[in-house]
Design an enzyme around this catalytic site. Structure first.
Site, short mmCIF file in Angstrom:
data_model
loop_
_atom_site.label_atom_id
_atom_site.label_comp_id
_atom_site.label_asym_id
_atom_site.label_seq_id
_atom_site.Cartn_x
_atom_site.Cartn_y
_atom_site.Cartn_z
N ARG A 1 34.59 28.38 -18.57
CA ARG A 1 35.69 28.20 -18.67
C ARG A 1 35.22 28.00 -16.76
NH1 ARG A 1 34.21 31.24 -14.22
NH2 ARG A 1 35.90 30.69 -13.24
N GLY A 2 36.23 27.41 -16.71
CA GLY A 2 36.29 26.82 -15.09
C GLY A 2 36.54 25.38 -14.99
N ALA A 3 38.23 24.57 -15.24
CA ALA A 3 38.28 23.84 -15.24
C ALA A 3 37.05 22.34 -14.88
CB ALA A 3 39.39 23.20 -13.98
N ARG B 1 42.12 24.16 -24.35
CA ARG B 1 43.17 25.13 -23.45
C ARG B 1 43.44 24.25 -23.07
NH1 ARG B 1 39.29 28.38 -19.49
NH2 ARG B 1 42.02 29.95 -19.06
N GLN C 1 37.26 37.50 -13.50
CA GLN C 1 36.15 36.71 -13.31
C GLN C 1 35.68 36.52 -12.04
OE1 GLN C 1 39.36 36.00 -14.69
NE2 GLN C 1 39.56 33.81 -16.15
N ASP D 1 42.96 24.41 -10.88
CA ASP D 1 43.02 23.56 -12.73
C ASP D 1 43.69 23.18 -13.07
OD1 ASP D 1 42.55 26.57 -12.85
OD2 ASP D 1 41.32 26.02 -15.07
N ASN E 1 46.72 27.61 -11.20
CA ASN E 1 45.32 28.24 -10.63
C ASN E 1 45.60 29.74 -11.06
OD1 ASN E 1 42.58 28.09 -9.71
ND2 ASN E 1 43.04 29.58 -8.72
N LYS E 2 44.14 30.47 -11.71
CA LYS E 2 44.62 31.44 -12.46
C LYS E 2 45.17 32.59 -11.82
CE LYS E 2 42.15 32.92 -14.78
NZ LYS E 2 42.64 32.33 -15.76
#
Ligand SMILES: CSC[C@H]1O[C@H](OP(=O)(O)O)[C@H](O)[C@@H]1O
Length: 347
Positions: free
Chosen positions: A49-51, A91, A198, A239, A249-250
């Site tokens: 995960r993570g852009a 995603r 996270q 992201d 973002n998150k």
């Protein structure tokens, strides 16, 4: 960081090895992906995960797709188109996924009529370039962003934007790691980042691995720390950043940005140019991933809310550009953020 989040193992007919981030911080386990469905499952389940990391994984997923696309040019193009569409749908918010697939799509068009061995080599070469370019961008973001923390004692970060989210040292964490190298007294408050933790599970793990002092806090504690003047700066990842500088973002990032503005604390976003989406004019156009209710109401099988209750579980939110003090990119810091500054810096 000794453990790599993403690793291509072998030559053109090799496999994609992913560190299973759902097992951290207590277990170091890997998943070996040999097919596109396996890569998609890993992305959807946030094993990777993570852009930027999602983009690199999708690029290698295209190489895996080509293993089975051994026919003539037209059948090759058709199978690769299907793989592209399936990976793209895994995603929706991180733009790096679409960016990496576009990069691989160019190679697909160039090599469709070539022998299979040439196709595989060209696709693997481009995927490896995308990985190494991300590593270089992480280092550059650290160089440009580290000095921003020279006079900070405590920095707050949200979610995980470290080596686990990229192919390099991270985006926000690259800034923080370089900041800690330049300013050894630097301490990090890591938002736990519900509902998938996270921050507690991944960011704290990376900081501990790198001997950077850190304290995990619940997401609702940042306000009190800011009010007590315990936070000197905020650095987060992204992201997707739209043409006007709005930042997806998150979930919870927007709250932190509003608090930082209220308390006069600089709020920085660290992101490589592959996270910018100039085709979207503003953040309200960014597709926000909605995730399963169980992540909020029944994490790890522990029922926290009645089944009859509804659950709202957007994975991201959007911080308007006016709340962003500066964006740290591999080409420098854009501040104050505006569309012209972004285009001038990155185009
Ligand atoms: C360097 S991009 C990291 C970015 O991705 C995270 O989302 P997720 O864990 O759902 O992939 C979060 O938004 C981070 O800031």
């Amino acid at each position: 960081m000794a453990v790599r989040a993403i690793e291509w193992v072998g030559n053109e007919t090799g496999l994609l090895r992913l560190l299973d981030q759902t097992r951290l911080p207590t277990e170091i386990e890997f998943v070996d992906c040999r097919t596109v469905p396996q890569v998609i499952e890993a992305i959807k389940m946030l094993r990777v995960r993570g852009a930027p990391a999602i983009g690199v994984s999708a690029a290698y997923g295209i190489v895996l797709a080509a293993h089975a696309a051994t026919g003539d040019a037209e059948s090759f193009r058709q199978l690769m188109r299907e793989a592209d569409e399936a990976l793209f749908a895994s995603r929706p918010t991180a733009v790096n996924l679409g960016w990496a697939l576009k990069e691989m799509g160019q190679v697909i068009r160039d090599v469709a009529s070539r022998p299979q061995e040439e196709r595989l080599r060209a696709l693997l070469d481009r995927a490896r370039e995308i990985e190494s370019e991300d590593q270089e961008m992480c280092m550059a973001m650290g160089r440009h962003g580290g000095p921003l923390l020279d006079h900070a004692k405590n920095v707050l970060t949200h979610c995980n934007a470290g080596a686990l989210a990229t192919a390099g040292e991270g985006t926000a964490l690259a800034v923080i790691f370089e900041g800690a190298r330049r300013n050894p007294g630097l301490h990090v408050y890591a938002d736990e980042t519900r509902p998938l933790w996270q921050g507690a599970r991944l960011t704290a793990w990376e900081l501990v691995q790198n001997n950077v002092p850190c304290t995990v806090i619940c997401d609702n504690m940042a306000a009190s720390l800011m009010k007590g003047r315990r936070i000197d700066a905020v650095v987060v990842g992204a992201d997707r950043i739209t043409a006007n500088g709005d930042v997806a973002n998150k979930i919870g990032t927007y709250s932190v940005a509003v608090l930082a503005r209220y308390h006069g604390i600089p709020f920085y976003v660290a992101a490589p140019s592959s996270t910018f989406d100039f085709e979207l004019a503003s953040g309200d156009l960014i597709p926000i991933e909605q995730r399963a209710a169980g992540e909020v109401a029944e994490p790890y099988g522990v029922r926290l809310a009645p089944k009859e209750a509804g659950v709202f579980n957007p994975a991201f939110d959007v911080t308007p550009a006016e709340l962003v003090t500066g964006i740290v990119t591999e080409k420098g810091v854009i501040s104050p953020v505006n569309a012209d500054a972004i285009r001038a810096m990155l185009r």
